[in-house]
Scaffold this motif. Structure first.
Motif, PDB file in Angstrom:
ATOM      1  N   ALA A   1     -54.761 -18.828 -54.079  1.00 19.32           N
ATOM      2  CA  ALA A   1     -54.537 -17.757 -55.048  1.00 19.32           C
ATOM      3  C   ALA A   1     -53.103 -17.267 -54.873  1.00 19.32           C
ATOM      4  CB  ALA A   1     -55.525 -16.613 -54.829  1.00 19.32           C
ATOM      5  N   PRO A   2     -52.436 -16.881 -55.957  1.00 19.94           N
ATOM      6  CA  PRO A   2     -51.064 -16.371 -55.840  1.00 19.94           C
ATOM      7  C   PRO A   2     -51.016 -15.123 -54.973  1.00 19.94           C
ATOM      8  CG  PRO A   2     -51.619 -16.850 -58.136  1.00 19.94           C
ATOM      9  CD  PRO A   2     -52.894 -16.924 -57.360  1.00 19.94           C
ATOM     10  N   LEU A   3     -50.069 -15.091 -54.058  1.00 20.20           N
ATOM     11  CA  LEU A   3     -49.902 -13.949 -53.161  1.00 20.20           C
ATOM     12  C   LEU A   3     -48.912 -12.948 -53.743  1.00 20.20           C
ATOM     13  CD1 LEU A   3     -49.631 -15.977 -49.828  1.00 20.20           C
ATOM     14  CD2 LEU A   3     -51.566 -14.550 -50.523  1.00 20.20           C
ATOM     15  N   PRO A   4     -49.076 -11.646 -53.433  1.00 19.50           N
ATOM     16  CA  PRO A   4     -50.238 -11.041 -52.775  1.00 19.50           C
ATOM     17  C   PRO A   4     -51.368 -10.829 -53.785  1.00 19.50           C
ATOM     18  CG  PRO A   4     -48.662  -9.348 -53.317  1.00 19.50           C
ATOM     19  CD  PRO A   4     -48.035 -10.652 -53.744  1.00 19.50           C
ATOM     20  N   PHE A   5     -52.568 -10.608 -53.275  1.00 18.20           N
ATOM     21  CA  PHE A   5     -53.699 -10.357 -54.165  1.00 18.20           C
ATOM     22  C   PHE A   5     -54.713  -9.460 -53.471  1.00 18.20           C
ATOM     23  CE2 PHE A   5     -54.808 -14.154 -51.783  1.00 18.20           C
ATOM     24  CZ  PHE A   5     -56.150 -13.983 -51.464  1.00 18.20           C
ATOM     25  N   THR A   6     -55.589  -8.902 -54.286  1.00 13.37           N
ATOM     26  CA  THR A   6     -56.697  -8.092 -53.784  1.00 13.37           C
ATOM     27  C   THR A   6     -57.960  -8.929 -53.865  1.00 13.37           C
ATOM     28  OG1 THR A   6     -55.703  -5.993 -54.439  1.00 13.37           O
ATOM     29  CG2 THR A   6     -58.085  -6.019 -54.155  1.00 13.37           C
ATOM     30  N   LEU A   7     -58.655  -9.055 -52.734  1.00 12.00           N
ATOM     31  CA  LEU A   7     -59.848  -9.892 -52.665  1.00 12.00           C
ATOM     32  C   LEU A   7     -60.999  -9.334 -53.495  1.00 12.00           C
ATOM     33  CD1 LEU A   7     -60.347 -10.955 -48.944  1.00 12.00           C
ATOM     34  CD2 LEU A   7     -60.177 -12.467 -50.903  1.00 12.00           C
ATOM     35  N   GLY A   8     -61.985 -10.183 -53.718  1.00  8.91           N
ATOM     36  CA  GLY A   8     -63.270  -9.746 -54.226  1.00  8.91           C
ATOM     37  C   GLY A   8     -63.461  -9.952 -55.717  1.00  8.91           C
TER      38      GLY A   8
ATOM     39  N   ALA B   1     -65.455 -10.591 -61.773  1.00  6.98           N
ATOM     40  CA  ALA B   1     -64.185 -10.992 -62.376  1.00  6.98           C
ATOM     41  C   ALA B   1     -63.254 -11.505 -61.291  1.00  6.98           C
ATOM     42  CB  ALA B   1     -63.544  -9.819 -63.110  1.00  6.98           C
ATOM     43  N   ALA B   2     -62.222 -12.211 -61.704  1.00  8.08           N
ATOM     44  CA  ALA B   2     -61.311 -12.838 -60.758  1.00  8.08           C
ATOM     45  C   ALA B   2     -60.534 -11.786 -59.958  1.00  8.08           C
ATOM     46  CB  ALA B   2     -60.340 -13.753 -61.497  1.00  8.08           C
ATOM     47  N   HIS B   3     -60.830 -11.708 -58.670  1.00  7.48           N
ATOM     48  CA  HIS B   3     -60.093 -10.870 -57.719  1.00  7.48           C
ATOM     49  C   HIS B   3     -60.042  -9.398 -58.131  1.00  7.48           C
ATOM     50  CE1 HIS B   3     -59.165 -14.338 -55.413  1.00  7.48           C
ATOM     51  NE2 HIS B   3     -58.404 -14.883 -56.330  1.00  7.48           N
ATOM     52  N   GLY B   4     -59.732  -8.571 -57.157  1.00  9.06           N
ATOM     53  CA  GLY B   4     -59.512  -7.159 -57.404  1.00  9.06           C
ATOM     54  C   GLY B   4     -60.631  -6.228 -57.029  1.00  9.06           C
ATOM     55  N   ALA B   5     -61.762  -6.734 -56.523  1.00  8.50           N
ATOM     56  CA  ALA B   5     -62.922  -5.873 -56.275  1.00  8.50           C
ATOM     57  C   ALA B   5     -62.766  -4.995 -55.047  1.00  8.50           C
ATOM     58  CB  ALA B   5     -64.185  -6.713 -56.151  1.00  8.50           C
ATOM     59  N   TYR B   6     -62.033  -5.438 -54.023  1.00  5.00           N
ATOM     60  CA  TYR B   6     -61.903  -4.657 -52.796  1.00  5.00           C
ATOM     61  C   TYR B   6     -60.942  -3.488 -53.034  1.00  5.00           C
ATOM     62  CZ  TYR B   6     -64.015  -8.360 -49.824  1.00  5.00           C
ATOM     63  OH  TYR B   6     -64.852  -9.284 -49.235  1.00  5.00           O
ATOM     64  N   ALA B   7     -61.376  -2.535 -53.846  1.00  4.54           N
ATOM     65  CA  ALA B   7     -60.510  -1.431 -54.232  1.00  4.54           C
ATOM     66  C   ALA B   7     -61.343  -0.254 -54.712  1.00  4.54           C
ATOM     67  CB  ALA B   7     -59.551  -1.873 -55.346  1.00  4.54           C
ATOM     68  N   GLU B   8     -60.752   0.936 -54.665  1.00  3.08           N
ATOM     69  CA  GLU B   8     -61.432   2.111 -55.197  1.00  3.08           C
ATOM     70  C   GLU B   8     -61.546   2.031 -56.707  1.00  3.08           C
ATOM     71  OE1 GLU B   8     -60.149   5.495 -51.883  1.00  3.08           O
ATOM     72  OE2 GLU B   8     -58.873   5.146 -53.658  1.00  3.08           O
ATOM     73  N   GLU B   9     -60.490   1.530 -57.359  1.00  2.00           N
ATOM     74  CA  GLU B   9     -60.475   1.357 -58.801  1.00  2.00           C
ATOM     75  C   GLU B   9     -59.918  -0.018 -59.135  1.00  2.00           C
ATOM     76  OE1 GLU B   9     -58.256   4.527 -60.582  1.00  2.00           O
ATOM     77  OE2 GLU B   9     -59.415   6.106 -59.609  1.00  2.00           O
ATOM     78  N   ARG B  10     -60.317  -0.552 -60.285  1.00  2.00           N
ATOM     79  CA  ARG B  10     -59.806  -1.858 -60.692  1.00  2.00           C
ATOM     80  C   ARG B  10     -59.828  -1.950 -62.214  1.00  2.00           C
ATOM     81  NH1 ARG B  10     -64.612  -6.314 -59.611  1.00  2.00           N
ATOM     82  NH2 ARG B  10     -62.866  -7.715 -60.022  1.00  2.00           N
ATOM     83  N   ILE B  11     -58.955  -2.794 -62.740  1.00  2.00           N
ATOM     84  CA  ILE B  11     -58.927  -3.091 -64.168  1.00  2.00           C
ATOM     85  C   ILE B  11     -59.502  -4.489 -64.361  1.00  2.00           C
ATOM     86  CG2 ILE B  11     -57.429  -3.584 -66.141  1.00  2.00           C
ATOM     87  CD1 ILE B  11     -55.594  -1.367 -65.177  1.00  2.00           C
ATOM     88  N   VAL B  12     -60.448  -4.611 -65.280  1.00  2.00           N
ATOM     89  CA  VAL B  12     -61.128  -5.882 -65.507  1.00  2.00           C
ATOM     90  C   VAL B  12     -61.226  -6.162 -66.996  1.00  2.00           C
ATOM     91  CG1 VAL B  12     -62.493  -5.731 -63.393  1.00  2.00           C
ATOM     92  CG2 VAL B  12     -63.387  -4.753 -65.497  1.00  2.00           C
ATOM     93  N   PRO B  13     -61.342  -7.437 -67.362  1.00  2.00           N
ATOM     94  CA  PRO B  13     -61.578  -7.757 -68.768  1.00  2.00           C
ATOM     95  C   PRO B  13     -62.958  -7.268 -69.199  1.00  2.00           C
ATOM     96  CG  PRO B  13     -60.915  -9.709 -67.501  1.00  2.00           C
ATOM     97  CD  PRO B  13     -61.235  -8.641 -66.521  1.00  2.00           C
ATOM     98  N   ALA B  14     -63.048  -6.688 -70.365  1.00  2.00           N
ATOM     99  CA  ALA B  14     -64.347  -6.242 -70.862  1.00  2.00           C
ATOM    100  C   ALA B  14     -65.321  -7.399 -70.982  1.00  2.00           C
ATOM    101  CB  ALA B  14     -64.177  -5.548 -72.218  1.00  2.00           C
TER     102      ALA B  14
END
Length: 323
Positions: free
Chosen positions: A54-61, A88-101
């Protein structure tokens, strides 16, 4: 600003760093969500180690559940305040995240945030394995590796509800009890017993219609030897390492066998299919056919400890990360 686990270089659990990140407003077709619970899955370790690049850096999950905070232009299916779950692809290990509807599904009131976050990826995996890769029917015999794990526990319960005889493999007597609680009819201790030999004994020589194998390299040949002629091996994970190249003639010699390497992304690329799969899963949970047990919770800041527990086989059932 919201806290998130960032990966700047691949490696061991120590590369998981808690940082503050700024999120923009959701763009066209996007949703900003506040995570209430985050799923922990073995695929997370594949990205962390670099097995899956995965392209670095990234947020897991990939997997989380929470509330809609804001929607971008063109989003009409959801509104702020809605309970949702997402893979969705990456970004779950976070308090907030933006995802495709397009990756979001409505979360029924009778399914908790933790249950949804802990099971959506595993549950959707079980859904396509049991209903699409090999549609299990009454009278089938299925073999489920890692029957005490998150995906394995759902496969066992749901497979039994579909009328199959369920054989599970586990690594310890304690996990054998969990597999039995997950409705496995027979449990094999793979460290102490020869799996194909026990399958043959259990089935009176008939062997299995299908093997669901998320372990990979270590179990591949044993999985093939557990199949009856024209049986199907669904290899859906690499917990012990990727399956190496093999001679296709082996499949002929062992009974005209089939092998497939399905992925959830292929199935959920179609929005209608994703919604149908999620509906099927939530109905199975709501009806009691499938129950989800949360056996461990880790704070977001302790994500590295969660990975250590997962990789040491120290987890059973489902585990969640709580922001």
């Amino acid at each position: 600003m919201a806290k998130a686990i960032r990966v700047h270089k691949t490696g061991g659990p120590e590369v998981l760093q808690l940082e503050e990140v700024a999120l923009p407003a959701p763009g066209p077709g996007e949703i900003l969500i506040r995570n209430r619970a985050i799923g922990l899955n073995f695929i997370d370790t594949y990205f962390r180690t670099g097995l899956y690049p995965a392209p670095l850096p990234f947020t897991l999950g990939n997997e989380s559940a929470g509330d809609v905070l804001a929607v971008g232009p063109g989003v009409t299916e959801f509104k702020p305040g809605d309970r949702i779950a997402v893979v969705a692809a990456h970004g779950a290990y976070a308090e907030e995240r933006i995802v495709p509807a397009s990756a979001v599904v409505a979360l029924p009131d009778n399914v908790s945030y933790e249950a949804a976050a802990s099971m959506l990826l595993k549950g959707l995996t079980a859904e396509y394995l049991l209903h699409r890769t090999y549609p299990v029917k009454p009278g089938d015999t299925i073999l489920v590796h890692a029957a005490a794990g998150g995906t394995g526990s759902i496969l066992c319960q749901w497979g039994k509800a579909l009328g199959a005889t369920v054989i599970g493999t586990v690594g310890s007597k304690e996990k054998a009890e969990l597999a039995r609680a997950n409705k496995a009819d027979h449990v094999i201790l793979y460290r102490d017993e020869n799996v194909p030999a026990r399958v043959k004994e259990i089935t009176g020589g008939q062997l299995c219609n299908v093997v669901y194998d998320g372990v990979g390299k270590d179990t591949f040949m044993g999985s093939l030897d557990s199949l009856r002629p024209f049986g199907l091996l669904a290899s859906f994970g690499n917990a012990s390492g990727a399956v190496e190249a093999f001679n296709l003639g082996i499949l002929a010699a062992k009974g005209s066998l089939y092998v497939t390497r399905p992925t959830m992304n292929t199935h959920t690329a179609n929005r209608d299919t994703l919604v149908a799969m999620a509906k099927n899963l939530f109905e199975a949970v709501g009806s009691g056919k499938v129950s989800v047990v949360i056996n461990a919770r880790f704070a977001l800041k302790d994500a590295a400890d969660a990975h250590r527990a997962l990789e040491s086989r120290g987890t059973t059932g489902s585990t969640v990360i709580v922001p």
